[in-house]
Design a protein around this motif. Structure first.
Motif, PDB file in Angstrom:
ATOM      1  N   LYS A  58       0.831  -1.761  -0.003  1.00 49.90           N
ATOM      2  CA  LYS A  58       0.503  -0.042   0.174  1.00 49.90           C
ATOM      3  C   LYS A  58       0.541   1.030  -0.246  1.00 49.90           C
ATOM      4  O   LYS A  58       1.553   1.290   0.678  1.00 49.90           O
ATOM      5  N   THR A  59       0.451   2.083  -0.743  1.00 49.75           N
ATOM      6  CA  THR A  59       1.540   3.220  -0.651  1.00 49.75           C
ATOM      7  C   THR A  59       0.433   4.902  -0.565  1.00 49.75           C
ATOM      8  O   THR A  59      -0.712   4.959  -0.430  1.00 49.75           O
ATOM      9  N   SER A  60       1.383   5.828   0.182  1.00 46.37           N
ATOM     10  CA  SER A  60       0.213   6.909   0.349  1.00 46.37           C
ATOM     11  C   SER A  60       0.289   7.847  -0.439  1.00 46.37           C
ATOM     12  O   SER A  60       1.289   7.530  -1.549  1.00 46.37           O
ATOM     13  N   ASN A  61      -0.710   8.583  -0.251  1.00 45.24           N
ATOM     14  CA  ASN A  61      -1.045   9.379  -1.596  1.00 45.24           C
ATOM     15  C   ASN A  61      -1.167   8.960  -3.062  1.00 45.24           C
ATOM     16  O   ASN A  61      -1.703   8.551  -3.681  1.00 45.24           O
ATOM     17  N   GLY A  62       0.126   9.489  -3.851  1.00 45.24           N
ATOM     18  CA  GLY A  62       0.424   9.364  -5.202  1.00 45.24           C
ATOM     19  C   GLY A  62       1.679   8.602  -5.310  1.00 45.24           C
ATOM     20  O   GLY A  62       2.303   8.073  -6.482  1.00 45.24           O
ATOM     21  N   ILE A  63       1.769   7.816  -4.480  1.00 42.55           N
ATOM     22  CA  ILE A  63       3.090   7.366  -4.431  1.00 42.55           C
ATOM     23  C   ILE A  63       2.989   5.883  -5.285  1.00 42.55           C
ATOM     24  O   ILE A  63       2.065   5.205  -5.515  1.00 42.55           O
ATOM     25  N   CYS A  64       3.731   5.528  -6.146  1.00 41.52           N
ATOM     26  CA  CYS A  64       3.421   4.718  -6.994  1.00 41.52           C
ATOM     27  C   CYS A  64       4.282   3.572  -7.162  1.00 41.52           C
ATOM     28  O   CYS A  64       6.052   3.961  -6.987  1.00 41.52           O
TER      29      CYS A  64
END
Lengths: 265, 296
Positions: A194-200
């Protein structure tokens, strides 16, 4: 830019050449990049603009009813996703050093190894949303087949176990973010992250297979606070294992998943 | 726990004593905290539970119509805020070392100086939402008065300038988070030179060297934005007003139109009365300087 370009489908970046005064813009922000300067600095030379387009999802906006309403698609794709694209284009107008990249490359470059440039949020969110629409299909859900299923069973034990982990990641994510099924390049195995905000996950050189948008704007109109229902509906009716298969097949060109088991006669 | 306790209104934490088997739970997680163990470990000894309640907003749920709909209040307060409270209570059940704290203290303790404990998200969000409901009122908006207005004009130049900064912070926040008007510590390096020069001019002590670490803690108002559940309490700032920029706060009413939501908040919802009360209380903790008394 040394890393390989992994793109789920042909890039949608265009180069627009328009008649404007050229400007002598020298940026030392990213010294390792070569500036693409092709015209002389005369007053009537053309100005190259970077330009990324808003790609439509591979289905009509109402095709995902009743699991994801038309209203959500209109707001999410037509509002949010479009804003990201337009925001990115506005930012690119000011800075010619970022022209000519594909979306993949742009995401990695603007991530700048953990010290993101201002363009990162927009670039990453454009990429994330393109990937997300393609991770879904009308009549989706159900089980994956063939290679994807095998790999899931190999790396998670069983599909049920993977599903549990995916749902758990989605429900324990705090704030805005995304949940991914990725193929990790180093470890050569699938994982749920899972990543936060816009992290890819591209920024860590992992290969995304499936994604789920857990920003509230993605589910609030349809499910309000019921995240569990949204995630389950996604897994049961929306997720596109066809897309996952295509991406896995392509990923195998970049990752050595081991010898195939050829039965010996 | 050494820092002062700043609480906007009396805490709502209760201690519930229930009859359960006690358990010998020893936690070395926070060694600087004393464990509050009061009963022997017999089988029928009571178990103390930490318990925090869901506080209702100081107005009816439909009182903020048409700026913030009843539906939003029901979902936001009744759904999200309630979930945070219940989640926090569930977490507290397992860990008796966090019992007995007020919400303020709990937020600072669970923040653990930047290495937050699992309870932080819930605790901070409970505190944030309590503060947020009280930062609004029916018939709110308009201009602040008296002391708050003076302080805003002193620190921002004009109310318009402050409003611009506040709106800008809200619109440039990426992801989930909050926008705050707080009393903020000034950066030491930015104030140090000025203070030392002032002191030299005032005292005329030529021998005072610039190596003196004269830390003048000047508090002034500032607009800050925080991510997810972070609360300015953890930096010992004193919040005056807050605005919830999580999407669930405005999506049902304004969908993607953040600008409209923020403007409506500033024009019709923000409670400058609450801000005044908080400022007045803050002055007990912050030296805002000598009042200007005109000399006859």
């Amino acid at each position: 830019m040394g890393s390989c370009c992994y793109s789920p489908s042909p890039s949608s970046s265009h180069l627009l050449v328009t008649d404007f005064f050229s400007w002598g813009f020298k940026s030392s922000k990213l010294p390792f990049l070569q500036q693409k300067r092709r015209f002389d600095r005369s007053q009537r030379a053309s100005k190259i603009c970077g330009y990324h387009g808003l790609r439509t999802p591979p289905y009509k906006l109402d095709a995902l009813e009743p699991y994801m309403s038309l209203k959500t698609l209109e707001m999410h794709w037509g509002g949010h996703h479009r804003n990201y694209v337009e925001g990115l284009n506005k930012q690119l107008e000011k800075n010619d050093i970022l022209y000519g990249f594909t979306m993949d490359e742009l995401v990695k470059v603007t991530y700048n190894n953990g010290n993101p440039l201002p363009e990162f949020n927009n670039a990453a969110q454009v990429w994330n949303h393109d990937f997300f629409w393609e991770s879904m299909q009308p009549g989706g859900g159900d089980m994956p087949k063939l290679g994807v299923l095998q790999q899931i069973e190999k790396d998670f034990g069983s599909f049920t176990n993977f599903r549990e982990k995916f749902v758990e990641a989605a429900l324990t994510l705090f704030g805005s973010g995304w949940v991914w099924l990725v193929l990790k390049k180093e470890e050569k195995r699938l994982a749920v992250i899972k990543t936060s905000n816009g992290i890819c996950p591209l920024v860590w050189d992992d290969i995304p297979i499936i994604s789920l948008d857990m920003w509230e704007h993605a589910y609030y109109l349809d499910y309000k606070n019921d995240k569990g229902k949204y995630v389950n509906v996604f897994m049961n009716h929306l997720v596109s294992w066809n897309a996952a298969m295509a991406r896995m097949a392509r990923a195998e060109a970049f990752v050595n998943l081991g010898e195939p088991k050829i039965p010996i006669a």
